[in-house]
Write a protein that holds these residues in place. Structure first.
Motif, short mmCIF file in Angstrom:
data_model
loop_
_atom_site.label_atom_id
_atom_site.label_comp_id
_atom_site.label_asym_id
_atom_site.label_seq_id
_atom_site.Cartn_x
_atom_site.Cartn_y
_atom_site.Cartn_z
N CYS A 77 0.91 -1.28 0.22
CA CYS A 77 0.06 0.00 -0.15
C CYS A 77 0.92 1.52 0.08
O CYS A 77 0.58 2.38 -0.56
CB CYS A 77 -0.83 -0.11 1.21
SG CYS A 77 -0.22 -0.15 3.06
N ASP A 78 1.94 1.36 0.76
CA ASP A 78 2.93 2.44 0.65
C ASP A 78 3.34 2.66 -0.51
O ASP A 78 3.61 3.93 -1.13
CB ASP A 78 4.16 2.11 1.61
CG ASP A 78 3.78 2.03 3.25
OD1 ASP A 78 2.80 2.83 3.56
OD2 ASP A 78 4.12 1.34 3.80
N PHE A 79 3.73 1.76 -1.37
CA PHE A 79 4.33 1.90 -2.62
C PHE A 79 3.29 2.48 -3.84
O PHE A 79 3.56 3.27 -4.57
CB PHE A 79 5.07 0.59 -3.16
CG PHE A 79 6.44 0.34 -2.58
CD1 PHE A 79 7.59 0.62 -3.15
CD2 PHE A 79 6.51 -0.07 -1.23
CE1 PHE A 79 8.60 0.41 -2.39
CE2 PHE A 79 7.68 -0.28 -0.53
CZ PHE A 79 8.72 -0.24 -1.16
N TYR A 82 2.50 5.91 -2.89
CA TYR A 82 3.62 6.77 -3.46
C TYR A 82 3.40 7.00 -5.13
O TYR A 82 3.47 7.96 -5.75
CB TYR A 82 4.59 6.39 -3.06
CG TYR A 82 5.94 7.36 -3.49
CD1 TYR A 82 6.41 8.25 -2.53
CD2 TYR A 82 6.96 7.12 -4.67
CE1 TYR A 82 7.52 8.98 -2.88
CE2 TYR A 82 7.73 7.80 -4.90
CZ TYR A 82 8.38 9.04 -4.12
OH TYR A 82 9.26 9.59 -4.25
N ALA A 83 3.23 6.01 -5.57
CA ALA A 83 3.14 5.81 -7.16
C ALA A 83 1.82 6.73 -7.88
O ALA A 83 1.85 7.51 -8.62
CB ALA A 83 3.09 4.48 -7.92
N ASN A 84 1.07 6.59 -6.79
CA ASN A 84 -0.44 7.54 -7.26
C ASN A 84 -0.37 9.02 -6.82
O ASN A 84 -0.50 9.57 -7.95
CB ASN A 84 -1.65 7.02 -6.14
CG ASN A 84 -2.48 6.04 -7.11
OD1 ASN A 84 -2.91 6.21 -8.14
ND2 ASN A 84 -3.12 5.07 -6.21
N ILE A 85 0.40 9.12 -5.93
CA ILE A 85 0.66 10.60 -5.60
C ILE A 85 1.64 11.09 -6.58
O ILE A 85 1.36 12.29 -7.06
CB ILE A 85 1.32 10.86 -4.28
CG1 ILE A 85 -0.01 10.47 -3.19
CG2 ILE A 85 1.75 12.05 -3.69
CD1 ILE A 85 0.47 10.30 -1.69
N GLU A 168 -7.20 2.34 -9.71
CA GLU A 168 -5.87 2.57 -9.06
C GLU A 168 -6.19 3.91 -8.56
O GLU A 168 -5.20 4.74 -8.47
CB GLU A 168 -4.97 2.62 -10.31
CG GLU A 168 -4.52 1.15 -11.01
CD GLU A 168 -4.54 1.13 -12.34
OE1 GLU A 168 -4.32 2.37 -13.07
OE2 GLU A 168 -4.29 0.00 -12.98
N THR A 169 -7.23 4.42 -8.27
CA THR A 169 -7.51 5.68 -7.72
C THR A 169 -7.52 5.79 -6.41
O THR A 169 -7.40 6.83 -5.90
CB THR A 169 -8.90 6.34 -8.44
OG1 THR A 169 -9.94 5.19 -7.95
CG2 THR A 169 -8.96 6.38 -9.86
N PHE A 170 -8.07 4.84 -5.81
CA PHE A 170 -8.14 4.89 -4.08
C PHE A 170 -6.82 5.04 -3.71
O PHE A 170 -5.72 4.39 -3.88
CB PHE A 170 -9.03 3.72 -3.72
CG PHE A 170 -8.34 2.35 -3.61
CD1 PHE A 170 -7.47 2.08 -2.70
CD2 PHE A 170 -8.46 1.63 -4.67
CE1 PHE A 170 -6.84 0.80 -2.83
CE2 PHE A 170 -7.88 0.20 -4.81
CZ PHE A 170 -7.22 -0.17 -3.83
N PRO A 249 12.17 1.80 -2.94
CA PRO A 249 12.69 1.04 -3.83
C PRO A 249 11.75 0.58 -5.17
O PRO A 249 10.48 0.60 -4.97
CB PRO A 249 12.97 -0.34 -2.94
CG PRO A 249 12.90 0.04 -1.87
CD PRO A 249 12.16 1.15 -1.69
N GLN A 250 12.21 0.80 -6.24
CA GLN A 250 11.40 0.40 -7.54
C GLN A 250 11.04 -0.86 -7.97
O GLN A 250 9.91 -1.11 -8.54
CB GLN A 250 12.04 1.19 -8.71
CG GLN A 250 12.21 2.60 -8.59
CD GLN A 250 10.72 3.16 -8.36
OE1 GLN A 250 9.81 3.46 -9.25
NE2 GLN A 250 10.70 4.14 -7.26
#
Length: 369
Positions: A77-79, A82-85, A168-170, A249-250
């Motif tokens: 969820c963290d990753f 971050y990707a969403n933001i 992918e929006t939530f 990390p990616q």
């Protein structure tokens, strides 16, 4: 009633605190307990060599890949947040994992054993709760505790899973990863689903009612009774230590497998088996379409009359009901417009690259003969 479900997990990366069902989990471990857990899991993975049929090396490797993802899943969820933001590429952080394929391939026992090593117990959700509404509720209730469904059928998945997989929006501060096991051999996954999930097609399996099956069952029960949460608590400590103050990390599979293999190497007194080695997201992306790749190769090798090869196209002719399922599994960039009924029209160059073969002179010579 899902609203009464009390199981939840919270992790606070900035402070290093891990809370399971309201109780803080100590990340301090005794190294002899970590060594014992590592020995249990090596024994578990090596058991696949006792009575299983199929490509055992690949079987072990696939299950270790799942283990690396599963152990790391509370941080997914963290990753994704971050990707969403930051509008980054989100597909390398799948929050759904699907194990599917042959029956008796050990999917359920693997999930049970890994959950036991993570939390001290395993817990599956009744598949009657596999609906859009209840999946959404579980996102809120479980926080980071993985949601696991066993033996989800094709209709349930197709009806209820895509809605949440493709959303992918939530952004919730904490939400769980989902794990599904499926026995349906004929299940197909659209490209838009495959690119968003960790989907592993399991091919090796164990025959029913054999002495090996009974022996392996007893071994698994023994391992589940012996294993503790020490390995996972050591893993969590190292993950939090490396994440603190670092750039995200990616490649989560590489990040997770590096930590796991590092612990295994320190705790195991002998050279590690081949399956226990670092891997990356690239190792997975090459496997997304493994099932349909195998099917197409087998059809090419055993049923040449089904194929018509043209300079730019390859046309595969099968029964209409087979074609419907296969068209869902074949990657979009290979499938050409005009495919109807039992005719599947494929881009020849893309197909050759996908199958890693060249139709070439051997087929032409066969036709001339």
């Amino acid at each position: 009633d899902l609203t009464e479900e009390q199981t939840w997990l919270s992790i606070f990366p900035e402070t290093g605190k891990v809370i399971l069902n309201g109780q803080e989990i100590s990340l301090e471990t005794q190294w002899d307990h970590v060594r014992s857990d590592v020995a249990c899991l090596v024994e578990y993975f090596e058991n696949f060599r006792n009575g299983f049929y199929g490509d055992i090396d690949q079987h072990q490797r696939d299950y270790f890949m799942f283990m690396c993802w599963f152990y790391f899943s509370p941080f997914i969820c963290d990753f994704r947040n971050y990707a969403n933001i930051h509008q980054n590429y989100i597909f390398d952080f799948p929050h759904f994992a699907v194990l599917y394929g042959k029956s008796n391939c050990g999917k359920t026992r693997l999930i049970e054993t890994l959950m036991k090593s993570m939390f001290g117990y395993f817990q599956f959700i009744d598949k009657a709760n596999f609906t859009r509404t209840r999946l959404r509720a579980l996102l809120q209730i479980r926080k980071r505790f993985p949601v696991v469904f066993d033996d989800v059928d094709k209709t349930q998945f197709s009806t209820h899973a895509p809605d949440i997989i493709k959303d992918e929006t939530f952004i919730l501060e904490e939400y769980p990863a989902f794990v599904l096991s499926m026995n349906a051999e004929d299940h197909s996954f659209l490209t838009e689903i495959r690119k968003r999930c960790l989907i592993l097609y399991i091919k090796a399996s164990l025959p029913d009612n054999t002495p090996s099956a009974k022996q392996l069952y007893n071994s698994v029960m023994s391992i589940q009774n012996r294993i503790t949460t020490s390995l996972y608590r050591e893993y969590l400590r190292r993950v939090l230590e490396q994440m603190h103050g670092e750039v995200m990390p990616q490649d989560v599979l590489k990040f997770s497998s590096d930590i796991l293999t590092g612990i295994f190497a320190e705790a195991y007194p002998e050279p590690l088996p081949a399956w226990c080695s670092p891997l990356s997201i690239e190792d997975y992306t090459g496997k997304r379409y493994e099932k349909i790749r195998i099917e197409l190769l087998k059809l090419y090798e055993t049923q040449p009359a089904m194929w018509e090869l043209r300079p730019q196209e390859a046309i595969l002719r099968v029964q209409p009901f087979e074609a419907l399922s296969m068209r869902k599994d074949i990657p979009d960039w290979i499938l050409k417009e005009g495919s109807r009924g039992g005719n599947i029209i494929l881009d020849r160059k893309a197909l050759e690259e996908f199958l890693e073969i060249s139709f070439g002179k051997r087929r032409l010579l066969r036709w001339r003969r």
